[in-house]
Design a protein around this motif. Structure first.
Motif, PDB file in Angstrom:
ATOM      1  N   GLY A  86       0.549   5.255  -2.852  1.00 44.10           N
ATOM      2  CA  GLY A  86       0.776   4.083  -2.010  1.00 44.10           C
ATOM      3  C   GLY A  86       0.689   4.394  -0.532  1.00 44.10           C
ATOM      4  N   ARG A  92      -1.928   4.712   2.600  1.00 41.30           N
ATOM      5  CA  ARG A  92      -3.275   4.462   3.099  1.00 41.30           C
ATOM      6  C   ARG A  92      -3.601   5.466   4.204  1.00 41.30           C
ATOM      7  N   MET A 138       1.279  -3.845   5.956  1.00 39.44           N
ATOM      8  CA  MET A 138       2.681  -3.468   6.070  1.00 39.44           C
ATOM      9  C   MET A 138       3.279  -4.165   7.285  1.00 39.44           C
ATOM     10  N   GLU A 151       3.574   0.002  -1.474  1.00 35.48           N
ATOM     11  CA  GLU A 151       3.132   0.828  -0.350  1.00 35.48           C
ATOM     12  C   GLU A 151       4.259   1.736   0.142  1.00 35.48           C
TER      13      GLU A 151
END
Length: 193
Positions: A182, A184, A1, A138
């Protein structure tokens, strides 16, 4: 990201690892909120980096929820990046001098370190799940701070090692739960610094 322009929440950001983490994200162009038990310290770091400060005891789920609402309001959106650095490192033998037991230390350490991490992760993930997915699908990332002490705890660190071991152990199930949204989840295990 990509970090630039993202909303970030750092717990324990008023000092130590949390403050260094907040400074790093601000340096990368993120909008940073610092959540800390000590509002004065949080405000000092926030002022230095152009961030915002919110106060909460991470062991109090309702306070964490209110703090995340306020941070989201001030940042303009729920954080996409959350780094849990809040914690205590209280030391006590399980059975100390003259037979004194240390359950109070054990309970407080788990409440702040383990339960606090769980509280923030839960509230943050719920808000991330409502965010629009980025181009790659994400929605966010949560970084929880364990410690090498969970594998190599020293004398007087039973409570600390247990709390950090719990953080490490919940990483994989949390990552599996939130992957479909999405989000983590990871844990880091720093050594001495």
């Amino acid at each position: 990201m990509l970090i630039e322009g993202q909303s970030v929440l750092v717990t324990g950001g008023g000092s130590g690892l949390g403050a260094a983490t907040a400074r790093h994200f601000a340096g990368e162009g993120a909008k940073v909120a610092i959540l800390d038990f000590d509002l004065g310290r949080a405000q000092a770091v926030a002022g230095e980096i152009g961030g915002v400060a919110v106060q909460a005891d991470v062991g109090d789920a309702a306070a964490v929820g209110a703090a995340l609402d306020e941070a989201s309001r001030q940042l303009g959106s729920a954080p996409r990046i959350v780094v849990n650095c809040a914690g205590v490192g209280l030391a006590a033998r399980i059975v100390g001098r003259e037979g004194k037991l240390s359950f109070d230390v054990f309970e407080k350490t788990l409440r702040v370190n383990l339960f606090g991490t769980f509280n923030v992760m839960s509230h943050a993930a719920r808000r991330m799940m409502e965010l629009e997915a980025l181009e790659n699908g994400e929605r966010g990332v949560i970084v929880n701070t364990a410690s090498v002490a969970f594998e190599d705890g020293q004398l007087g660190q039973a409570a600390y090692a247990a709390s950090k071991g719990g953080i490490a152990a919940m990483c994989l199930p949390a990552a599996r739960e939130f992957a479909r949204y999405g989000i983590r989840v990871m844990a880091i295990a720093p050594g001495l610094f």
